[in-house]
Design a protein around this motif. Structure first.
Motif, PDB file in Angstrom:
ATOM      1  N   LYS A   1     -65.598  -3.596  71.285  1.00 42.69           N
ATOM      2  CA  LYS A   1     -64.973  -4.980  70.637  1.00 42.69           C
ATOM      3  C   LYS A   1     -65.737  -5.949  69.867  1.00 42.69           C
ATOM      4  N   ASN A   2     -66.966  -6.053  70.320  1.00 43.13           N
ATOM      5  CA  ASN A   2     -67.962  -7.057  69.867  1.00 43.13           C
ATOM      6  C   ASN A   2     -69.382  -6.418  69.551  1.00 43.13           C
ATOM      7  N   TYR A   3     -69.894  -6.832  68.462  1.00 48.55           N
ATOM      8  CA  TYR A   3     -71.228  -6.491  67.890  1.00 48.55           C
ATOM      9  C   TYR A   3     -71.717  -7.449  66.770  1.00 48.55           C
ATOM     10  N   SER A   4     -72.861  -7.627  66.839  1.00 47.76           N
ATOM     11  CA  SER A   4     -73.625  -8.391  65.913  1.00 47.76           C
ATOM     12  C   SER A   4     -73.581  -7.732  64.435  1.00 47.76           C
TER      13      SER A   4
ATOM     14  N   TYR B   1     -72.969  -4.008  62.211  1.00 51.55           N
ATOM     15  CA  TYR B   1     -72.566  -2.424  62.184  1.00 51.55           C
ATOM     16  C   TYR B   1     -73.667  -1.764  61.464  1.00 51.55           C
TER      17      TYR B   1
ATOM     18  N   ASP C   1     -77.788  -6.326  70.108  1.00 53.65           N
ATOM     19  CA  ASP C   1     -76.306  -6.429  70.189  1.00 53.65           C
ATOM     20  C   ASP C   1     -75.765  -5.858  68.954  1.00 53.65           C
TER      21      ASP C   1
END
Ligand SMILES: C[S@@+](CC[C@H](N)C(=O)[O-])C[C@H]1O[C@@H](n2cnc3c(N)ncnc32)[C@H](O)[C@@H]1O
Length: 277
Positions: free
Chosen positions: A29-32, A34, A181
């Motif tokens: 759902k969350n990542y800094s 891609y 992240d």
């Protein structure tokens, strides 16, 4: 704001359209940021539309086309509108990369050429011979929308508005730059059993040594706490290579010899190093 639905502007061998619903189940759902080092037609990138991206592909003509869509989409559309979908024009345009000074040809013209050939060739397949020359035959399909201006403009807007980098280097050089992240989606040329898989995207192929190189790069990502999801063929070699990671078998579909009426169900693997929340 609901993101605009974007479609790849090229059709690519190994494209993830059919496997996309399965892949999306495993996206964190969350990542800094891609990362996608094996971009191809960008099906997953365009489905996710992350605010920050680093995407790459070793195929320089492909990445040249992405940069034209990102930085020059209106001129690219004008170029594409000049092409005619005829056998004569197809082979004349295809032969351009055999000219000694082809590399000096304007990058926008080269981008338009690749999109035109991809749309009008047999089965929309991008393939090069050992000399790196495009060698797929004419597709004889009449109702081909070579330009698709609305989708091309929308893809160009997304690539521009998002904070992104597009490169054309070996995957290892991209993975060395991954920041904390982040999330990395890896879709390399698939492992082959009895040469049943397509790797002729570039003139250097992708063999077992490259598969091992990639696995070692995944170990380094894992060691740095970076989440990765990798898709590959369901072969004993790949299952053994990634035995320490979480492996899901999913089913993909292949058109046999480009014939949409004869399909083959194939097992593929989705490999990751994190739990899905
Ligand atoms: C299976 S395709 C990716 C398909 C893509 N996910 C899609 O949806 O179209 C693998 C891609 O890896 C690229 N490639 C091959 N060798 C590479 C390398 N050493 N480094 C980076 N990209 C490479 C090929 O040009 C090809 O586009």
């Amino acid at each position: 704001m609901q993101p605009t639905q974007l479609k790849p502007f090229l059709k690519w061998a190994g494209g993830k359209r059919k496997l996309l619903p399965e892949i999306l189940k495993y996206i964190p759902k969350n990542y800094s940021c891609y990362y996608e080092p094996f971009l191809g037609d960008g099906e997953v990138l365009l489905a996710l539309q992350p605010n920050r991206y680093v995407v790459n592909d070793l195929n320089h003509e492909l990445i040249n086309a992405y940069n034209a869509v990102k930085y020059n989409v209106y001129s690219l559309i004008k170029y594409l509108e000049l092409f005619r979908n005829t056998e004569h024009e197809f082979y004349a345009v295809r032969a351009l990369d055999c000219h000694a000074n082809y590399s000096a040809v304007d990058s926008l013209a080269r981008a338009a050429r690749i999109i035109y050939l991809n749309k009008t060739c047999f089965n929309g397949l991008y393939r090069v011979n050992r000399a790196g020359k495009f060698n797929v035959g004419y597709g004889y399909r009449k109702n081909v929308d070579v330009v698709s201006p609305d989708n091309l403009t929308a893809v160009g807007e997304y690539l521009c508005i998002a904070d992104g980098i597009i490169t054309s280097v070996d995957f290892e050089d991209v993975l060395k730059t991954v920041i904390k992240d982040s999330f990395v989606y890896l879709d390399p040329p698939y492992d082959t059993v009895a040469n049943n898989s397509f790797t002729a995207y570039t003139d250097c192929g992708f063999g077992k040594d490259d598969q091992i190189r990639l696995k070692l790069a995944c170990d380094r990502l894992n060691h740095s706490g970076i989440r990765f999801l990798l898709s590959n063929a369901d072969t004993p070699f790949i299952r053994k290579l990634y035995q320490d990671y979480k492996i899901e078998m999913v089913q993909g579909r292949r058109n046999i010899a480009g014939n949409p009426n004869s399909r083959l169900i194939v097992n593929e693997l989705l490999i990751r190093n994190y739990d899905v929340n």
